[in-house]
Design a protein around this motif. Structure first.
Motif, PDB file in Angstrom:
ATOM      1  N   SER A 177       7.360  58.809  70.072  1.00  0.00           N
ATOM      2  CA  SER A 177       8.110  59.320  71.486  1.00  0.00           C
ATOM      3  C   SER A 177       6.970  59.969  72.240  1.00  0.00           C
ATOM      4  CB  SER A 177       9.131  60.330  70.873  1.00  0.00           C
ATOM      5  OG  SER A 177       8.784  61.110  70.030  1.00  0.00           O
ATOM      6  N   ASN A 178       5.800  60.560  71.508  1.00  0.00           N
ATOM      7  CA  ASN A 178       4.945  61.269  72.036  1.00  0.00           C
ATOM      8  C   ASN A 178       3.862  60.550  72.538  1.00  0.00           C
ATOM      9  OD1 ASN A 178       3.940  60.916  69.594  1.00  0.00           O
ATOM     10  ND2 ASN A 178       3.444  63.168  69.241  1.00  0.00           N
ATOM     11  N   HIS A 218       1.663  58.060  75.098  1.00  0.00           N
ATOM     12  CA  HIS A 218       1.592  57.625  76.187  1.00  0.00           C
ATOM     13  C   HIS A 218       1.902  56.172  76.800  1.00  0.00           C
ATOM     14  CE1 HIS A 218      -2.176  55.557  75.328  1.00  0.00           C
ATOM     15  NE2 HIS A 218      -2.039  55.089  76.552  1.00  0.00           N
ATOM     16  N   THR A 235       4.634  54.814  75.554  1.00  0.00           N
ATOM     17  CA  THR A 235       6.101  54.920  75.720  1.00  0.00           C
ATOM     18  C   THR A 235       6.592  54.973  77.043  1.00  0.00           C
ATOM     19  OG1 THR A 235       6.257  55.924  73.428  1.00  0.00           O
ATOM     20  CG2 THR A 235       8.247  56.181  74.903  1.00  0.00           C
ATOM     21  N   SER A 236       5.904  56.081  77.861  1.00  0.00           N
ATOM     22  CA  SER A 236       6.557  56.323  79.179  1.00  0.00           C
ATOM     23  C   SER A 236       5.856  55.259  80.342  1.00  0.00           C
ATOM     24  CB  SER A 236       5.857  58.005  79.434  1.00  0.00           C
ATOM     25  OG  SER A 236       4.574  58.043  79.325  1.00  0.00           O
ATOM     26  N   ARG A 237       4.459  54.684  79.847  1.00  0.00           N
ATOM     27  CA  ARG A 237       4.018  54.156  80.698  1.00  0.00           C
ATOM     28  C   ARG A 237       4.226  52.653  80.626  1.00  0.00           C
ATOM     29  NH1 ARG A 237      -0.025  51.123  82.665  1.00  0.00           N
ATOM     30  NH2 ARG A 237      -0.867  50.212  80.863  1.00  0.00           N
ATOM     31  N   LEU A 248       7.411  51.516  78.973  1.00  0.00           N
ATOM     32  CA  LEU A 248       8.668  51.240  78.675  1.00  0.00           C
ATOM     33  C   LEU A 248       9.282  50.184  79.718  1.00  0.00           C
ATOM     34  CD1 LEU A 248      11.417  53.698  77.268  1.00  0.00           C
ATOM     35  CD2 LEU A 248      11.753  52.479  79.378  1.00  0.00           C
ATOM     36  N   VAL A 264      11.401  53.505  69.544  1.00  0.00           N
ATOM     37  CA  VAL A 264      10.799  54.773  69.563  1.00  0.00           C
ATOM     38  C   VAL A 264      11.170  55.695  68.262  1.00  0.00           C
ATOM     39  CG1 VAL A 264      10.458  56.824  71.105  1.00  0.00           C
ATOM     40  CG2 VAL A 264      11.191  54.748  72.014  1.00  0.00           C
TER      41      VAL A 264
END
Length: 514
Positions: A236-237, A239, A241-243, A245, A253
């Protein structure tokens, strides 16, 4: 069959199957989940020549059946056809391999030997090295990760189901994920496994077969860039995951304790089949088995009832000559199944960009038959757009974020007129007969792009999602079609059926009353 090869496909009991294996030059096997199935030994024990799909080294297949010595394998549809033709032309080689495998079976693999091995293991603690499964990378590391067995299963089972349907899959694992996750996936042979730079590859077995399957992905220098991933597994932490996804069809996750905290793929492992029965217009009975996600069974059955019983897409039985049907926004294929019931011989083209719905659509298209599935949407241009899907159901996916769908991903949309025009040209057809569009808000863009060919489409079914869209749809279709039937749920939602003005029936009861 397309290659005009003499294939016999049937169901048989054990004795009859053994006779068929023995009397056939080639016995074909295709694994279901990428593991060594019993059919392999059934063929060999009957004295047949086995041609089966190439499995991962982790399955132990190479040590067990030794391709080229006791059987032969294929890696693609093309290679399968080529090898069948080769052995039909060289039957002596097939018989030689079959004889060698049968002799090996009698000496080492016969049930009497297996029973003896089992009894010695249970009562004497003796187990031949043959059973150690050292080909499987999990043999060396699973004990160290036994506390994560639930997480590993929650990842492996949906990916395995996806692998069962897709020919190729591309998976990316972030550097801080457990090594066991990668080891688990290596027994799926059509999986391309990438790990983020910094992943502890050295903790995997130092085996060339492992090294060749695991590719290190360095974001800065990668030629893959932000290409779509079939599966992303990340913390989850991370990078990633956010970029990435939005660029990943399915996501897993994990938290800092490597527990699964989010996934849009878990439902893949809970597919159920539902028997659907109906009566055709000529009175004949019709049955089909459709695949649903177990947790969405209620919504799927509701949609099935709306389409089949309440006829949200009304059947216009006076329109004949239907040979090409285009289903844009096919979802899991319920409408296409309905069209198959009404038009048994029609070719159906299904377009669906949502990967969750697409998985079931591919399964259902095999049941429906005569169905070609395209894993993208149609639009007014060739473009990629952010697409929002629901984590609860596959029914509300849209390029417009809404209260039902807010999970983003980037999907491919293709210019409708260009693609359909090319298709019609390729099959030598003049026009589309039925067009159904249910795209949660893209209907008007698609209609505008298809404006030049609308005149030749006999029936058009649409859903509208705003009053403004309904008015615009009517303006676009008014020159060529008449609104024949409709079901208005409320001001901003309903289903419309437009009929070509060329096909309006000459019926006094349907003439205007002035």
């Amino acid at each position: 069959k397309r290659a005009h090869l003499p294939i016999l496909a049937k169901t048989a009991n054990r004795q009859e199957a053994a006779r068929l294996f023995a009397e056939s030059l080639i016995s074909f096997n295709c694994s279901l989940n990428g593991d060594l199935n019993l059919r392999n030994l059934e063929v060999i024990s009957a004295g047949g020549f086995l041609l089966t799909d190439k499995l991962s080294f982790a399955s132990g297949f190479d040590e067990y059946l030794s391709p080229g010595l006791y059987c032969d394998v294929y890696s693609s549809e093309l290679e399968l056809v080529e090898k069948i033709k080769f052995y039909l032309e060289n039957p002596g080689l097939a018989l030689e391999i079959a004889k060698r495998a049968y002799e090996k079976f009698l000496v080492d693999w016969h049930p009497k030997h297996r029973i003896a091995d089992l009894m010695n293991w249970v009562f004497k603690g003796e187990l031949p090295n043959f059973y150690a499964a050292k080909s499987d990378p999990r043999f060396f590391i699973s004990t160290a990760y036994r506390d994560l067995v639930n997480t590993r299963l929650a990842i492996y089972e949906p990916v395995q189901e996806l692998h069962r349907v897709e020919e190729q899959l591309k998976v990316l694992v972030s550097k801080d994920c457990p090594v066991a996750v990668v080891a688990d996936l290596l027994d799926l042979p059509r999986l391309e496994v990438y790990v983020e730079a910094g992943f502890p590859v050295s903790e995997l077995p130092k085996d060339e077969r492992v090294v060749s399957r695991v590719h290190v992905w360095e974001e800065e220098s990668s030629h893959l860039g932000t290409a779509t991933w079939d599966v992303l597994i990340a913390r989850s932490n991370s990078h990633l995951t956010s970029r990435l996804l939005p660029y990943s069809k399915f996501v897993f996750v994990l938290d800092e304790q490597n527990q699964l905290v989010f996934s849009n793929a878990t439902k893949l492992a809970s597919v159920e089949r539902f028997s659907l029965g109906a009566t055709r217009a000529d009175g004949s009975s019709w049955t089909l088995r459709l695949n649903f996600y177990k947790e969405e069974e209620g919504a799927a059955l509701f949609t099935t009832d709306e389409i089949f019983s309440k006829q949200s897409y009304p059947f216009l039985n006076f329109v004949d000559g239907v040979s090409i049907i285009v289903d844009v926004g096919a979802n899991i294929g319920i409408a296409s199944a309905y069209f198959r019931m009404l038009y048994p011989n029609a070719t159906i083209l299904c377009f669906e960009p949502d990967p969750v719905a697409l998985h079931l659509l591919k399964l259902n298209s095999l049941e429906i038959g005569g169905c070609t599935v395209y894993p993208f949407g149609l639009y007014s241009d060739d473009i990629t757009k952010t697409f929002y899907s629901s984590l609860v159901t596959a029914c509300y996916s849209s390029i417009h974020k809404n209260q039902y769908a807010d999970f983003p991903r980037v999907v491919q949309l293709v210019k409708a007129s260009s693609f359909l025009g090319s298709f019609l040209k390729s099959v030598g057809a003049y026009n589309i007969d039925i067009l159904k569009i249910d795209t949660e808000g893209c209907e008007t863009q698609i209609l505008k792009d298809l404006f030049e060919i609308l005149v030749d489409i006999k029936i058009i079914y649409l859903e509208f999602h705003s009053e403004e869209d309904r008015r615009l749809i009517d303006q676009i279709l008014c020159p060529t079609h008449v609104l024949y039937k409709g079901n208005i749920v409320h001001a901003h939602r309903g289903t419309l059926c437009y009929l070509s003005r060329r096909h309006i029936p000459h019926d006094v009861s349907q003439e205007p009353r002035r």
